[in-house]
Write an enzyme that holds these catalytic residues in place. Structure first.
Site, mmCIF file in Angstrom:
data_model
loop_
_atom_site.group_PDB
_atom_site.id
_atom_site.type_symbol
_atom_site.label_atom_id
_atom_site.label_comp_id
_atom_site.label_asym_id
_atom_site.label_seq_id
_atom_site.Cartn_x
_atom_site.Cartn_y
_atom_site.Cartn_z
ATOM 1 N N LYS A 53 -2.726 -23.060 15.121
ATOM 2 C CA LYS A 53 -3.648 -21.938 14.951
ATOM 3 C C LYS A 53 -3.352 -21.186 13.650
ATOM 4 O O LYS A 53 -2.254 -21.314 13.092
ATOM 5 C CB LYS A 53 -3.551 -20.999 16.154
ATOM 6 C CG LYS A 53 -2.197 -20.328 16.301
ATOM 7 C CD LYS A 53 -2.059 -19.657 17.662
ATOM 8 C CE LYS A 53 -0.732 -18.943 17.758
ATOM 9 N NZ LYS A 53 -0.362 -18.607 19.136
ATOM 10 N N TYR A 68 3.496 1.809 -9.685
ATOM 11 C CA TYR A 68 2.694 2.923 -9.176
ATOM 12 C C TYR A 68 3.565 4.084 -8.710
ATOM 13 O O TYR A 68 4.555 3.894 -8.011
ATOM 14 C CB TYR A 68 1.829 2.459 -7.999
ATOM 15 C CG TYR A 68 0.600 1.692 -8.436
ATOM 16 C CD1 TYR A 68 -0.414 2.322 -9.160
ATOM 17 C CD2 TYR A 68 0.470 0.338 -8.141
ATOM 18 C CE1 TYR A 68 -1.539 1.625 -9.569
ATOM 19 C CE2 TYR A 68 -0.657 -0.372 -8.543
ATOM 20 C CZ TYR A 68 -1.662 0.278 -9.265
ATOM 21 O OH TYR A 68 -2.765 -0.400 -9.665
#
Ligand SMILES: *Cc1c(COP(=O)(O)O)cnc(C)c1O
Length: 394
Positions: free
Chosen positions: A37, A287
């Site tokens: 999956k 940042y």
């Protein structure tokens, strides 16, 4: 075309070795339902499904109809099971692509029966697995409500009860208390199945933890008491990582430690240095300037960021590998870029390979290292690696 240098290498040999090792932990007549999956836990369904089929896997599991159709197109000679729950309206496509549904709601069974009849399937010819909720309260028919589900397997129904499934929610808890209670409930469910005159082939139970801890022996024993064979569903271990047992601060069960040594991580995540710069004391990095240099430093720019699945909260608290050494991430991880400190690592040049998960020289970074630093689990680390990153089989 020269692409952005950030990629995943998948060692198909390791995948197939892990499969063979896990198969050796189960008795000969048990099967592994290999869990593919979420794009094979981020490892690429396209690479892993054929590699596992070549290794001898006969049963594959995915979450959705969409994933099932992809898996079916990749592998024709294997059984493909959709374990995440089918949505009413998907029956026709499931039948058309020869997918096996895991179901637990009467509406799902009605939908499948209609689709099977419409394709001209005769009685008892469409195999389905019914999931039982033995304690997780997530999905599955309750033991009390099982009668309504079993009623769908009347002799004239096109459906055949091929397997009974349940999911163990605490197979990684060393004391085994929760698993024991779930197995008791499962036994009650099997008694009802038998009383309804139904004889499924498979008892579909157990994940990596159950397989590695030896709990699969109880599953096998329960299956054989009911004339069934065990089907066990490893995910994480297939990709070379053993689940960590609770309590995590205590010694891991001996069996698990011994088996883990045979597992080999399948995935390596790499990027490259695409720029170098020297900074001075007082300069800030990234940042909001969360990192401030206190001495002259040499920084390397990497083309990987949080949009690729490198957790943003690893800024200023994790290291990556370059030239076989650990280079700390400095400042915040950006969307597409990350900066590492290479002041202490001589001769770093543009184009140097950087390992995000995997080994370089004598150093290794695992998905567990990322998970521990980010406050999550390796399943999330692996499945968060962005689909924009190319996976290559090596
Ligand atoms: C994902 C999944 C597994 C595999 O679990 P691992 O812990 O990765 O081995 C098994 N069964 C079900 C129902 C699952 O959803």
């Amino acid at each position: 075309m020269k692409t952005r240098p950030c990629w995943i290498e998948i060692r198909t040999r390791a995948l197939s070795d892990n499969f063979h090792f896990l198969k050796s932990l189960a008795p000969a007549d048990a099967e592994l339902l290999v869990i593919l999956k979420s794009d094979a836990y981020g490892h690429s369904l396209e690479i892993c499904a054929p590699a596992l089929a070549a290794a001898g896997a006969k049963w594959m599991a995915v979450t959705s109809l969409e994933e099932g159709i992809t898996a079916r197109a990749l592998c024709s000679g294997v059984r493909v099971m959709v374990i995440g729950g089918v949505v009413p309206g998907q029956g026709t496509e499931l039948v058309k692509h020869d997918l096996t549904a895991v179901v637990w709601e009467p509406a799902q069974l009605d939908d499948l029966a209609v689709a099977a009849r419409a394709t001209g399937l005769g009685p008892a010819s469409l195999p389905v697995h019914v999931e039982i909720d033995t304690g997780m309260s997530r999905q599955g028919a309750s033991v009390e409500g099982l009668g309504a589900v079993l009623g769908h397997f009347a002799p004239d129904s096109p459906l055949r009860l091929e397997g009974v499934m349940t999911h163990l929610y605490a197979a990684d808890e060393s004391n085994g208390v929760a698993t024991h209670a779930q197995m008791e409930r499962l036994q009650q469910a099997l008694a009802q199945v038998e009383a309804a005159g139904l004889y499924p082939d498979w008892l579909n139970v157990g994940n990596s933890a159950a397989l590695l801890s030896g709990a699969n022996q109880d599953i096998v024993a329960l299956a054989s008491r009911h004339g069934m064979k065990a089907m066990i569903r490893p995910g994480l271990a297939l990709y070379g990582l053993a689940p960590r047992f609770e309590p995590a601060d205590e010694a891991q069960p001996e069996k698990v430690t011994a088996s883990s040594a045979h597992l080999e991580p399948v995935l390596t995540w790499k990027t490259e240095v695409i720029g170098l710069r020297d900074i001075n004391p007082g300069d800030v990095v990234g940042y909001n300037g969360t990192f401030v240099a206190t001495e002259p430093m040499r920084l390397a720019l990497l083309t990987v960021g949080y949009a690729d699945g490198l957790f943003r909260n690893l800024g200023n608290r994790f290291s990556l590998l370059v030239r076989g050494q650990r280079a700390p991430i400095v400042g915040r991880v950006s969307m597409d870029h990350t900066v590492i400190d290479v002041t202490e690592i001589s001769d770093v040049v543009e184009g140097d390979e950087v390992v995000i998960i995997g080994s370089q020289g004598n150093e290794t970074i695992t998905a567990y290292d990322h998970a521990d630093a980010a406050g999550t689990i390796p399943w999330e680390v692996l499945t968060r690696i962005s689909s924009r990153i190319q996976r290559v089989a090596v």
